[in-house]
Design an enzyme around this catalytic site. Structure first.
Site: not given
Length: 381
Positions: A25-27, A79, A110, A182, A214
């Site tokens: 998930p990436m904002a 998520q 996060c 990560h 990562g």
């Protein structure tokens, strides 16, 4: 410890993911249009942007608007962020019952200050008892719907406050279907190099699947991570920015196929046009093309395009204008091989300290705090 043979499907509860790859998930990135674009390229599990539990429970319109899924999205994956077991449990039930969500991932990774200062994201696993209560609440709420719950985390807050091994144990004891790691601390953010040895240590430490995250910039990186760490699958974030065809390469690589030809600028332009079209369908043409603008530098990174044309694409406001500008690119220009394996997206610098609530490191309980006050109501990261 369960080691998964390379190339084997990823199993999360009742879900089987044939290609063991998860879109992180990436904002502002992984909306329904981008998930569709990536899914058209290859196979995997595609997770929507982070949504807050409080936003769902209290009916925040921005949060609910993010629960938009493409008609082809057969596996709806969300998520969820939260620090309160009660909010988390209610949000999970709503997602499963009202939105047909088939997989829920909990965000404990996060590193953004506005999140960690509330005790959320990568800060939360320091509170072992609170972490367990949240996971148990989520799993309990999801069980009647046969929906697997996973979690994603980091090595820890910083090198002196590592949490990943305890988090793995707690996830397993709480009934989580998998844990993603990560290989950086919150203090590192996205700087430096991910430590894959920690992923390998977590694989040895738990019996549930571990997903590695990562520094996966190419399909070969994913295979190397699986071979070196024994992880059951990989989570891909920044590596696919401006390169949704990475999921095609990953699907071929995990199936044991040969490496595919790198796309020419003409082929990249075709993907850019498709991305713009999908965003226009999702948001309306004007708003969708405004959203598309931030992707332009990633798509054109390393290609000969010229500053004037890049600037014009960065101001595109219609599909017709996008077509006009893409036609000016040299379709025969080869892919810039110097960009292979190079980091993409934000990197930044390591932080001297992670912003935490007052007294956060004093104990590892967390259940005696004012949890409702620490909830963040607005989704999107």
């Amino acid at each position: 410890m369960t080691r998964i043979p390379p190339g084997q499907a990823l199993r999360l509860g009742n879900l089987t993911i044939d290609t063991p790859v998860v879109l992180a998930p990436m904002a502002g990135i992984t909306n329904a249009a981008y998930r569709r674009l990536c899914a058209e390229q290859g196979a995997g599990l595609y997770v929507c942007e982070m949504i807050t539990s409080r936003g769902i429970v209290e009916g925040d319109q921005k949060s609910l608007d993010m629960l938009t899924f493409d008609e082809r999205e057969t596996v709806r994956s969300v998520q969820l962020y939260g620090v309160d077991p009660v909010y988390i449990g209610r949000a999970v039930e709503l997602l499963c019952d009202a939105y047909g969500v088939a997989h829920i991932d909990l965000n404990f990774g996060c590193p953004v200050p506005k999140v960690t200062r509330k005790g959320g994201g990568a800060a939360l696993p320091w509170k072992r008892n609170l972490l367990g209560a949240i996971l148990q609440s989520a799993v309990k709420a999801a069980t009647p719907y046969d929906v697997p719950v996973t979690m994603k985390t980091r090595i820890g807050i910083d090198s002196e406050h590592q949490t990943y091994l305890d988090a793995g144990r707690i996830a397993e004891e709480s009934g989580a279907a998998a844990i993603g790691l990560h290989g950086r601390t919150a203090a590192q953010a996205y700087s430096g190099q991910a430590d894959w040895t920690k992923i390998a240590e977590l694989v040895e430490h738990v019996d549930i699947p571990v997903l590695g995250n990562g520094d996966i910039w190419e399909a070969s990186d994913a295979l190397r991570m699986v071979e070196q760490t024994g992880c059951a699958g990989v989570i891909v974030g920044r590596g696919c920015l401006g390169r949704p065809w990475l999921f095609r390469d990953l699907a071929v690589a995990f199936a044991g196929g040969e490496a595919l030809n790198l796309p020419t600028l003409g082929e990249v332009a075709t993907v850019m046009r498709r991305h713009g079209e999908l965003l226009a369908d999702l948001m309306g043409e004007q708003r969708g093309l405004r959203d598309f603008r931030k992707h332009v530098p990633w798509y054109l990174k390393g290609f000969p395009a010229g500053g004037e044309l890049r600037a014009a694409l960065g101001m595109v406001d219609s599909l017709a204008r996008l077509d006009e500008l893409l036609a000016q690119l040299d379709p025969t220009a080869p892919f810039p091989v110097a960009e292979l394996g190079a980091p993409r997206g934000r990197q930044g610098s390591p932080r001297d300290h992670v912003v935490l609530p007052h007294g956060w490191l004093d104990d590892t309980d967390g259940l005696n705090r004012d949890l409702a006050d620490a909830e963040i109501g607005v989704s999107g990261g």
